[in-house]
Design a protein around this motif. Sequence first.
Motif, PDB file in Angstrom:
ATOM      1  N   ALA A  72      -2.196  -0.128 -10.176  1.00 44.47           N
ATOM      2  CA  ALA A  72      -2.525  -1.568 -10.234  1.00 44.47           C
ATOM      3  C   ALA A  72      -1.395  -2.306 -10.947  1.00 44.47           C
ATOM      4  CB  ALA A  72      -3.862  -1.749 -10.931  1.00 44.47           C
ATOM      5  N   ASP A  73      -1.735  -3.232 -11.860  1.00 43.35           N
ATOM      6  CA  ASP A  73      -0.704  -3.976 -12.591  1.00 43.35           C
ATOM      7  C   ASP A  73      -0.068  -3.031 -13.606  1.00 43.35           C
ATOM      8  OD1 ASP A  73      -3.287  -3.939 -13.664  1.00 43.35           O
ATOM      9  OD2 ASP A  73      -2.766  -5.491 -15.115  1.00 43.35           O
ATOM     10  N   GLU A  76      -9.899   5.353  -8.930  1.00 42.39           N
ATOM     11  CA  GLU A  76      -8.643   4.692  -8.568  1.00 42.39           C
ATOM     12  C   GLU A  76      -8.614   3.327  -9.234  1.00 42.39           C
ATOM     13  OE1 GLU A  76      -6.303   4.064  -4.435  1.00 42.39           O
ATOM     14  OE2 GLU A  76      -8.124   2.863  -4.544  1.00 42.39           O
ATOM     15  N   ARG A 100     -11.020  -6.870 -13.615  1.00 36.31           N
ATOM     16  CA  ARG A 100      -9.745  -6.388 -14.160  1.00 36.31           C
ATOM     17  C   ARG A 100      -9.942  -4.954 -14.641  1.00 36.31           C
ATOM     18  NH1 ARG A 100      -7.145  -9.577 -18.637  1.00 36.31           N
ATOM     19  NH2 ARG A 100      -9.093  -9.023 -19.669  1.00 36.31           N
ATOM     20  N   TYR A 140      -6.322   1.527   1.535  1.00 34.65           N
ATOM     21  CA  TYR A 140      -5.577   2.525   2.318  1.00 34.65           C
ATOM     22  C   TYR A 140      -5.516   3.878   1.599  1.00 34.65           C
ATOM     23  CZ  TYR A 140      -1.788   4.415   5.214  1.00 34.65           C
ATOM     24  OH  TYR A 140      -1.029   5.209   6.048  1.00 34.65           O
ATOM     25  N   PHE A 150      -6.160   8.058  -9.804  1.00 34.60           N
ATOM     26  CA  PHE A 150      -4.952   7.457  -9.216  1.00 34.60           C
ATOM     27  C   PHE A 150      -4.797   6.056  -9.803  1.00 34.60           C
ATOM     28  CE2 PHE A 150      -3.054   5.445  -5.152  1.00 34.60           C
ATOM     29  CZ  PHE A 150      -1.767   5.685  -5.596  1.00 34.60           C
ATOM     30  N   ALA A 164       0.857  -1.204   0.000  1.00 36.66           N
ATOM     31  CA  ALA A 164       0.000   0.000   0.000  1.00 36.66           C
ATOM     32  C   ALA A 164       0.883   1.241   0.000  1.00 36.66           C
ATOM     33  CB  ALA A 164      -0.874   0.000   1.250  1.00 36.66           C
ATOM     34  N   SER A 165       0.291   2.372  -0.344  1.00 40.49           N
ATOM     35  CA  SER A 165       0.996   3.643  -0.210  1.00 40.49           C
ATOM     36  C   SER A 165       1.478   3.764   1.235  1.00 40.49           C
ATOM     37  CB  SER A 165       0.036   4.802  -0.469  1.00 40.49           C
ATOM     38  OG  SER A 165      -0.590   4.643  -1.713  1.00 40.49           O
ATOM     39  N   ILE A 198     -11.129   0.258  -8.393  1.00 38.60           N
ATOM     40  CA  ILE A 198     -11.254  -1.038  -9.082  1.00 38.60           C
ATOM     41  C   ILE A 198     -10.213  -2.014  -8.547  1.00 38.60           C
ATOM     42  CG2 ILE A 198     -11.175  -2.165 -11.355  1.00 38.60           C
ATOM     43  CD1 ILE A 198     -11.767   0.640 -12.567  1.00 38.60           C
TER      44      ILE A 198
HETATM   45  C1  LIG Z   1      -0.117  -1.458  -5.317  1.00 36.46           C
HETATM   46  S1  LIG Z   1      -1.606  -2.209  -4.921  1.00 36.46           S
HETATM   47  C2  LIG Z   1      -2.667  -0.853  -4.681  1.00 36.46           C
HETATM   48  C3  LIG Z   1      -2.367  -0.088  -3.465  1.00 36.46           C
HETATM   49  C4  LIG Z   1      -3.409   0.925  -3.072  1.00 36.46           C
HETATM   50  N1  LIG Z   1      -3.684   1.846  -4.147  1.00 36.46           N
HETATM   51  C5  LIG Z   1      -2.913   1.700  -1.865  1.00 36.46           C
HETATM   52  O1  LIG Z   1      -2.048   2.572  -2.027  1.00 36.46           O
HETATM   53  O2  LIG Z   1      -3.371   1.424  -0.748  1.00 36.46           O
HETATM   54  C6  LIG Z   1      -2.163  -2.853  -6.439  1.00 36.46           C
HETATM   55  C7  LIG Z   1      -3.514  -3.509  -6.390  1.00 36.46           C
HETATM   56  O3  LIG Z   1      -3.955  -3.653  -7.751  1.00 36.46           O
HETATM   57  C8  LIG Z   1      -4.615  -4.877  -7.872  1.00 36.46           C
HETATM   58  N2  LIG Z   1      -4.556  -5.318  -9.274  1.00 36.46           N
HETATM   59  C9  LIG Z   1      -3.592  -6.058  -9.886  1.00 36.46           C
HETATM   60  N3  LIG Z   1      -3.918  -6.285 -11.159  1.00 36.46           N
HETATM   61  C10 LIG Z   1      -5.092  -5.672 -11.374  1.00 36.46           C
HETATM   62  C11 LIG Z   1      -5.952  -5.555 -12.484  1.00 36.46           C
HETATM   63  N4  LIG Z   1      -5.649  -6.129 -13.641  1.00 36.46           N
HETATM   64  N5  LIG Z   1      -7.084  -4.848 -12.357  1.00 36.46           N
HETATM   65  C12 LIG Z   1      -7.408  -4.254 -11.152  1.00 36.46           C
HETATM   66  N6  LIG Z   1      -6.640  -4.355 -10.059  1.00 36.46           N
HETATM   67  C13 LIG Z   1      -5.506  -5.052 -10.164  1.00 36.46           C
HETATM   68  C14 LIG Z   1      -3.848  -5.805  -6.950  1.00 36.46           C
HETATM   69  O4  LIG Z   1      -4.643  -6.935  -6.602  1.00 36.46           O
HETATM   70  C15 LIG Z   1      -3.526  -4.894  -5.783  1.00 36.46           C
HETATM   71  O5  LIG Z   1      -4.519  -5.009  -4.803  1.00 36.46           O
END
Ligand SMILES: C[S@@+](CC[C@H](N)C(=O)[O-])C[C@H]1O[C@@H](n2cnc3c(N)ncnc32)[C@H](O)[C@@H]1O
Length: 429
Positions: free
Chosen positions: A346-347, A265, A319, A272, A343, A242-243, A290
Amino acid sequence: MRAPFPLALRIGSDIIATNRILCPLKPDSKRLNRLAARFLHDKELDDLNRRFPDWRNPELQVESKRRNVATWLAGRWAAKEAAKKAWDATLLSFRDLRVETEIGGAVHIICDTGIQPDDESYNRVTEQVAQVSISHDGDYTIAAVIATPLHQDIKAELGTRRSEAEAKVVNQYAVLQDKRHTILSKMVQKFNDPSRYEQDPRWAAVDAYTSTHLLAPERNPHHEALEFAYSNSVAKGLPDIASYPAQGKFLSIQVQITGAKNILEVGTLGGYSAIWMAYGAGLETHITTIEVDAHHKEVAEENIARAGLSAQITVLLGRGVDVLPTLVEEVKAGKQAPFDFVFIDADKQNNLAYFDLALQMVKPRTCIYVDNVVRRGRLVDETAIKEDPRISGTRALIEAVGKNDKVDAVVIQTCSEKNYDGFMLCVAK
Ligand SMILES: C[S@@+](CC[C@H](N)C(=O)[O-])C[C@H]1O[C@@H](n2cnc3c(N)ncnc32)[C@H](O)[C@@H]1O
């Protein structure tokens, strides 16, 4: 020669619009409970309970009753602000002060150190009284306080408490850092590649120092909810990606600066960052976030509910590349308002797709923030460029944005407790 004011008297005054109190009172009684617990002295809470026995349940009250509670609270708030100005705002907190009405109706404000007379410090001055006048007119409440300077015993007691509280914050932060470092070392062992996690200790130390002052738990009414979101996510097996707190606050400030009302987002994790943004945004703002992983969504919704933000944050499961096009259709059909802050987190291989889709549903001057674009410099590492789709995905984004006349953008490199990374900040023209 100028003759000084001859009396050792200090004055303070404050004015507050009752609506500022009434607002949190309307939609969510939990917010009111939190507000009252944050600024009222225990004896004032007793007064409030006696005067308005059902104040904790504003849904049951009619508008005029809610207004009476808000007016009463506004009087206490203004009196305390005025007293802080008359005495010493740097030493006093709201809960060190209490307004007391005598049987005859005279009102005083008391600086109360909370030391009981049977305490061994009974021979010291533990309370000090000042005169206060509180008036209400329509939507406004005004208070004026006249006081003699704070007694030295009280000053000493409050000064000691302040130093202890500061030490506690530093300690709490150190505990949190330890927790994070343990998780980080586990990750290092898991991937058996310590060089990927090299970190200059100065970065974490600077975060620890600045956070002590700018993210102090006792000054952040949302601290507990945010800490719960972080710890609950890790406890429920979500990755620790998370951030970090300063970044969450950065997002919250960006949202405040832009006045965003409808935020998008991609990548929720445990909610978070969404919680930070929602707290920055105010009650009338909505966040659509998402998440592809159903377990992450479930934990995020739990954290969001705990933060009292379920009405403000909607988590969509799927996705990003599937969910975003449906949102684009809804915006085009007028079923969904355009977004004014985005924001992307994700991937990373899909960064460009997310960016292009987001761009189709934003207003001019919308800020689009893409996280983790530097990745300890791997953005320009020849091997990573060939082998890591997250790097090639991010490079595709940066290169496309560089050619896109509809946006203006910059990449800012960062070093922090989360190591060396960076973000791309864009504005839609
Ligand atoms: C770096 S984390 C996000 C952190 C969050 N924004 C925070 O700062 O608290 C990335 C998230 O993106 C999700 N994710 C990965 N691939 C994705 C996709 N194709 N579509 C949507 N979400 C996805 C992951 O499951 C993960 O929960």
